[in-house]
Write a protein that holds these residues in place. Structure first.
Motif, short mmCIF file in Angstrom:
data_model
loop_
_atom_site.label_atom_id
_atom_site.label_comp_id
_atom_site.label_asym_id
_atom_site.label_seq_id
_atom_site.Cartn_x
_atom_site.Cartn_y
_atom_site.Cartn_z
N VAL A 268 39.38 49.12 44.50
CA VAL A 268 40.65 48.67 43.94
C VAL A 268 40.45 47.98 42.59
N TYR A 269 41.16 48.48 41.60
CA TYR A 269 41.13 47.90 40.25
C TYR A 269 42.27 46.90 40.10
N PRO A 270 42.14 45.91 39.23
CA PRO A 270 41.09 45.71 38.24
C PRO A 270 39.80 45.06 38.77
N PHE B 86 39.88 46.59 55.19
CA PHE B 86 40.94 47.59 54.99
C PHE B 86 40.48 49.01 55.26
N ARG B 87 39.30 49.34 54.71
CA ARG B 87 38.96 50.76 54.64
C ARG B 87 37.95 51.22 55.69
N ALA B 88 37.57 50.33 56.62
CA ALA B 88 36.68 50.75 57.71
C ALA B 88 37.46 51.65 58.68
N GLN C 229 52.10 38.65 61.03
CA GLN C 229 50.93 38.74 61.92
C GLN C 229 49.65 38.38 61.18
N ARG C 230 49.53 38.81 59.91
CA ARG C 230 48.35 38.46 59.11
C ARG C 230 48.24 36.94 58.98
N ARG C 231 49.40 36.27 58.80
CA ARG C 231 49.44 34.80 58.68
C ARG C 231 48.90 34.17 59.97
N GLY D 59 31.01 41.68 49.61
CA GLY D 59 31.91 42.20 50.65
C GLY D 59 33.13 42.93 50.14
N THR D 60 32.96 43.71 49.08
CA THR D 60 34.11 44.50 48.60
C THR D 60 33.66 45.93 48.34
N SER D 61 34.55 46.89 48.63
CA SER D 61 34.18 48.30 48.54
C SER D 61 34.24 48.84 47.11
N GLY D 62 34.83 48.06 46.19
CA GLY D 62 34.93 48.53 44.81
C GLY D 62 35.93 49.66 44.64
N GLY E 134 50.46 48.49 42.17
CA GLY E 134 51.42 48.63 41.08
C GLY E 134 51.90 47.30 40.55
N GLU E 135 51.57 46.20 41.23
CA GLU E 135 51.93 44.86 40.74
C GLU E 135 50.71 44.24 40.03
N MET E 136 51.02 43.30 39.15
CA MET E 136 49.95 42.70 38.34
C MET E 136 49.21 41.62 39.14
C1 BJW Z 1 30.76 43.66 54.79
C2 BJW Z 1 30.82 43.17 56.08
C3 BJW Z 1 29.98 42.10 56.36
C4 BJW Z 1 32.20 44.78 56.00
N1 BJW Z 1 29.19 41.61 55.42
N2 BJW Z 1 29.96 43.16 53.86
C5 BJW Z 1 42.23 52.08 37.29
C6 BJW Z 1 41.88 53.30 37.84
C7 BJW Z 1 42.59 53.82 38.92
C8 BJW Z 1 43.65 53.13 39.48
C9 BJW Z 1 43.99 51.93 38.96
C10 BJW Z 1 43.30 51.43 37.88
N3 BJW Z 1 43.83 50.22 37.58
C11 BJW Z 1 44.85 49.96 38.44
C12 BJW Z 1 44.97 50.98 39.30
C13 BJW Z 1 45.97 51.08 40.40
C14 BJW Z 1 45.62 50.28 41.63
C15 BJW Z 1 44.29 50.76 42.19
O1 BJW Z 1 43.25 50.16 42.03
N4 BJW Z 1 44.30 51.86 42.92
C16 BJW Z 1 43.09 52.34 43.56
C17 BJW Z 1 43.44 52.80 44.97
C18 BJW Z 1 42.43 53.37 42.70
N5 BJW Z 1 45.57 48.86 41.39
C19 BJW Z 1 46.69 48.11 41.38
O2 BJW Z 1 47.79 48.61 41.54
C20 BJW Z 1 46.54 46.62 41.12
N6 BJW Z 1 47.41 46.23 40.08
C21 BJW Z 1 47.18 46.54 38.79
O3 BJW Z 1 46.22 47.18 38.43
O4 BJW Z 1 48.13 46.02 37.94
C22 BJW Z 1 48.13 46.47 36.60
C23 BJW Z 1 49.24 47.46 36.49
C24 BJW Z 1 50.50 47.10 36.91
C25 BJW Z 1 51.54 48.01 36.80
C26 BJW Z 1 51.28 49.28 36.32
C27 BJW Z 1 50.01 49.62 35.93
C28 BJW Z 1 48.97 48.70 36.02
C29 BJW Z 1 46.98 45.80 42.37
C30 BJW Z 1 46.05 45.96 43.50
C31 BJW Z 1 46.59 45.18 44.71
C32 BJW Z 1 45.69 45.32 45.94
N7 BJW Z 1 46.33 44.78 47.07
C33 BJW Z 1 45.65 44.82 48.37
C34 BJW Z 1 46.63 44.45 49.51
C35 BJW Z 1 47.18 43.07 49.40
C36 BJW Z 1 46.40 42.02 50.13
C37 BJW Z 1 46.44 42.12 51.64
O5 BJW Z 1 47.35 42.73 52.22
O6 BJW Z 1 45.53 41.54 52.25
O7 BJW Z 1 44.51 43.96 48.37
S1 BJW Z 1 44.97 46.41 48.74
C38 BJW Z 1 43.55 45.81 49.59
O8 BJW Z 1 42.36 46.27 48.89
C39 BJW Z 1 43.60 44.29 49.44
C40 BJW Z 1 42.19 43.98 49.07
O9 BJW Z 1 42.12 42.74 48.40
C41 BJW Z 1 41.76 45.15 48.23
C42 BJW Z 1 40.28 45.35 48.14
O10 BJW Z 1 39.72 45.65 49.38
P1 BJW Z 1 38.29 45.09 49.77
O11 BJW Z 1 38.33 43.62 49.84
O12 BJW Z 1 37.27 45.69 48.89
O13 BJW Z 1 38.14 45.63 51.28
P2 BJW Z 1 37.55 47.02 51.83
O14 BJW Z 1 37.99 47.16 53.22
O15 BJW Z 1 37.87 48.14 50.91
O16 BJW Z 1 35.96 46.84 51.73
C43 BJW Z 1 35.27 45.90 52.53
C44 BJW Z 1 33.77 45.98 52.19
O17 BJW Z 1 33.10 44.98 52.92
C45 BJW Z 1 33.13 47.33 52.56
O18 BJW Z 1 32.33 47.80 51.49
C46 BJW Z 1 32.25 46.99 53.78
O19 BJW Z 1 31.05 47.76 53.84
C47 BJW Z 1 31.94 45.54 53.52
N8 BJW Z 1 31.68 44.77 54.74
N9 BJW Z 1 31.75 43.98 56.81
C48 BJW Z 1 29.21 42.21 54.18
N10 BJW Z 1 29.96 41.58 57.62
#
Ligand code: BJW
Length: 241
Positions: free
Chosen positions: A183-185, A27-29, A61-63, A178-181, A155-157
């Motif tokens: 996105v919470y939780p 996502f974030r690259a 397309q993701r599918r 393999g996660t950037s840390g 915003g969804e659970m």
């Molecule tokens: C390699 C590599 C190789 C590359 N080898 N490594 C507390 C504080 C602040 C905010 C919040 C909080 N709690 C909740 C929030 C709000 C929000 C949030 O976190 N916001 C942040 C932006 C701060 N969270 C939410 O809304 C979540 N819901 C929630 O908390 O519900 C409770 C609630 C409900 C209602 C009201 C209030 C609270 C829901 C989060 C949903 C995330 N959805 C997504 C998209 C859907 C899936 C999709 O389309 O595929 O999920 S966002 C996207 O990010 C996706 C991912 O699963 C997620 C994480 O990304 P990931 O996997 O870490 O990817 P990247 O790209 O970021 O990182 C990849 C890493 O791999 C990098 O580090 C590279 O270096 C590495 N890498 N190649 C090894 N070959």
């Protein structure tokens, strides 16, 4: 990491980085998914209300991409661990692909949903889905044209949180791969693992945002780091038996 001989229960958290070498974009690259599609547009309920066609096309397309991808050495190594680990192993993934399952891991919790699932917002049924949703097909159960991607948007659970925290509560080792840390939780799981006294290990290409919370960080490609770690942990189990 140091002595692994007393490790029984393991929780593994994976993110987009583990599937990057299978050809699925993270996502974030700089060339990541959010570059072409702003997150507010495709990964929020408001974005879906505003332009459902665009969001349905994005996940259609993701599918297609998920079905075209194959598990890499990291998924396969976790599949082998799944088959051979004698105590508890839970794989929690933020990924919506099915590469863990196709890599041999039978029990995987998809906390952010699944690309190959459609959710009916009228009758709440979920369906394994390989086709498109942009053409508004009827729900096979209630017949309404109200299927959306079964994906957890901002915003969804997230799904299965009770099971995940219960498993972390029993864990001796928490491994983040393999996660950037960003996105919470999910980004808070390492803190919870530390709180319950588990050891914590990070395997990632670069340091994640919460990297300083891990006992150990190993930097590199998942296809190398994960098989190496699986080899180590299985060797420690063999010594114990
Ligand atoms: C390699 C590599 C190789 C590359 N080898 N490594 C507390 C504080 C602040 C905010 C919040 C909080 N709690 C909740 C929030 C709000 C929000 C949030 O976190 N916001 C942040 C932006 C701060 N969270 C939410 O809304 C979540 N819901 C929630 O908390 O519900 C409770 C609630 C409900 C209602 C009201 C209030 C609270 C829901 C989060 C949903 C995330 N959805 C997504 C998209 C859907 C899936 C999709 O389309 O595929 O999920 S966002 C996207 O990010 C996706 C991912 O699963 C997620 C994480 O990304 P990931 O996997 O870490 O990817 P990247 O790209 O970021 O990182 C990849 C890493 O791999 C990098 O580090 C590279 O270096 C590495 N890498 N190649 C090894 N070959």
């Amino acid at each position: 990491m140091g002595a692994m001989d007393d490790i029984r229960n393991i929780v593994v958290l994976t993110g987009a980085g583990i599937s990057a070498e299978s050809g699925l974009r993270t996502f974030r690259a700089d060339d990541g998914l959010w570059e072409d599609h702003p997150v507010e547009q495709v990964a929020t309920p408001a974005g879906f209300r505003c332009d459902p066609d665009l969001v349905q096309r994005f996940y259609d397309q993701r599918r297609v991409d998920v079905r075209a991808a194959n598990p890499n050495a990291a998924h396969l190594a976790l599949g082998e661990l799944y088959a051979r680990w004698k105590d508890e192993l839970l794989i929690v993934t933020q990924n919506i692909d099915d590469l863990h399952e196709r890599g041999g891991a039978a029990r995987v919790l998809h906390m952010h949903g699944e690309a190959l699932s459609a959710w009916c917002t009228t009758c709440d049924a979920r369906h394994r889905w390989f086709g498109t949703l942009r053409d508004r097909p009827p729900c096979p159960v209630c017949g309404q044209a109200s299927l959306r991607p079964d994906i957890v948007w901002f915003g969804e659970m997230p799904y299965r949180m009770g099971e995940i925290y219960a498993a972390i509560g029993r864990a001796d080792l928490f491994v983040s791969i393999g996660t950037s840390g960003a996105v919470y939780p999910a980004a808070g799981f390492v803190e919870e693992a530390r709180r319950v006294g588990a050891r914590t290990l990070e395997l990632n290409l670069e340091r994640s945002l919460g990297s300083n919370q891990f006992d150990e960080t190993r930097l590199g490609m998942a296809s190398t780091l994960v098989p190496d770690w699986v080899g180590e942990i299985l060797a420690s189990q063999a010594l114990r038996l």
